[in-house]
Motif scaffolding. Structure first.
Motif, PDB file in Angstrom:
ATOM      1  N   LEU A  70      -5.328 -35.179 -21.850  1.00 32.39           N
ATOM      2  CA  LEU A  70      -6.026 -35.422 -20.585  1.00 32.39           C
ATOM      3  C   LEU A  70      -7.536 -35.331 -20.789  1.00 32.39           C
ATOM      4  O   LEU A  70      -8.293 -36.129 -20.227  1.00 32.39           O
ATOM      5  CB  LEU A  70      -5.571 -34.411 -19.523  1.00 32.39           C
ATOM      6  N   TRP A 116      -3.206 -42.483 -16.801  1.00 31.51           N
ATOM      7  CA  TRP A 116      -4.004 -41.282 -17.046  1.00 31.51           C
ATOM      8  C   TRP A 116      -3.545 -40.138 -16.156  1.00 31.51           C
ATOM      9  O   TRP A 116      -3.550 -38.985 -16.570  1.00 31.51           O
ATOM     10  CB  TRP A 116      -5.484 -41.571 -16.807  1.00 31.51           C
ATOM     11  N   LEU A 117      -3.137 -40.450 -14.926  1.00 28.61           N
ATOM     12  CA  LEU A 117      -2.661 -39.401 -14.014  1.00 28.61           C
ATOM     13  C   LEU A 117      -1.389 -38.752 -14.521  1.00 28.61           C
ATOM     14  O   LEU A 117      -1.113 -37.592 -14.235  1.00 28.61           O
ATOM     15  CB  LEU A 117      -2.369 -39.978 -12.623  1.00 28.61           C
ATOM     16  N   THR A 149      -5.154 -35.678 -10.802  1.00 30.47           N
ATOM     17  CA  THR A 149      -4.355 -35.134 -11.900  1.00 30.47           C
ATOM     18  C   THR A 149      -3.963 -33.691 -11.624  1.00 30.47           C
ATOM     19  O   THR A 149      -2.833 -33.277 -11.921  1.00 30.47           O
ATOM     20  CB  THR A 149      -5.117 -35.232 -13.235  1.00 30.47           C
ATOM     21  N   TRP A 202      -0.162 -32.557 -11.520  1.00 35.09           N
ATOM     22  CA  TRP A 202       0.269 -31.494 -12.433  1.00 35.09           C
ATOM     23  C   TRP A 202       0.969 -30.372 -11.667  1.00 35.09           C
ATOM     24  O   TRP A 202       2.032 -29.893 -12.054  1.00 35.09           O
ATOM     25  CB  TRP A 202      -0.953 -30.970 -13.170  1.00 35.09           C
TER      26      TRP A 202
END
Length: 197
Positions: A40, A21-22, A60, A64
């Motif tokens: 996301l 997910w990250l 995240t 990013w």
């Protein structure tokens, strides 16, 4: 978990990292999935639906931002550690909109000496973080750097829901060049302001 003084559901966090997910909004060349904000949002929706105590938004945002740094060699190791779950890195920023009445920032970076001074409030997951992605938007020359928890003084404060929102203090913290992700124009090109959102 809150009653037991837990800040993160470790089992849920390991599962979120394993599910990548990250890595959702991180480009494939940096070890991510190369997807977008909508993808996301689906993961965040599920985390919220299950009331997961995980730093998904914070980690995240850090991933990013670091993945978009021009000099990938500086951010590379920290980003790789974050994506595989071996280090938790969360943002520590002070939004300009929080400084009422033209008040100056509470943290300063001496570029010549490479030293951080001051403090940043309202940092989430301080009790569980291994390092902080510190963003200082100074008029002279802004800087974005990864600072290990061991270099920072921490005052953990609990919110009414049992989560934490803490203050970091940087007592003459030396930041080696390899921990500096971006400065100046490169800093302004990064989506650093979104770390505060």
């Amino acid at each position: 978990l809150r009653a037991a003084g837990m800040e993160i559901d470790r089992e849920a966090w390991r599962a979120a990292v394993a599910a990548e997910w990250l890595a959702t909004v991180v480009a494939e060349r940096h070890g991510g999935q190369g997807l977008g904000a909508l993808d996301l949002a689906l993961a965040l929706e599920q985390a919220g639906r299950q009331l997961l105590m995980v730093p998904l938004v914070e980690a995240t945002a850090a991933a990013w931002t670091m993945s978009r740094a021009e000099d990938g060699s500086r951010a590379g190791a920290a980003l790789a550690d974050l994506l595989r779950g071996s280090r938790l890195i969360v943002p520590a920023t002070e939004a300009a909109s929080w400084r009422y009445g033209g008040r100056s920032s509470g943290i300063h970076y001496d570029h010549r000496a490479g030293v951080l001074n001051g403090s940043i409030a309202f940092v989430a997951y301080v009790g569980s973080a291994d390092a902080f992605l510190v963003a200082i938007d100074s008029k002279a020359q802004p800087v974005l750097a990864v600072v290990p928890r061991s270099d920072v003084s921490v005052a953990i404060e609990s919110n009414v829901d049992g989560s934490t929102s803490s203050r970091l203090t940087f007592p003459e913290v030396h930041v080696p060049a390899e921990q500096v992700i971006a400065t100046g124009a490169e800093y302004r090109r990064l989506p650093v302001e979104r770390l505060d959102e």
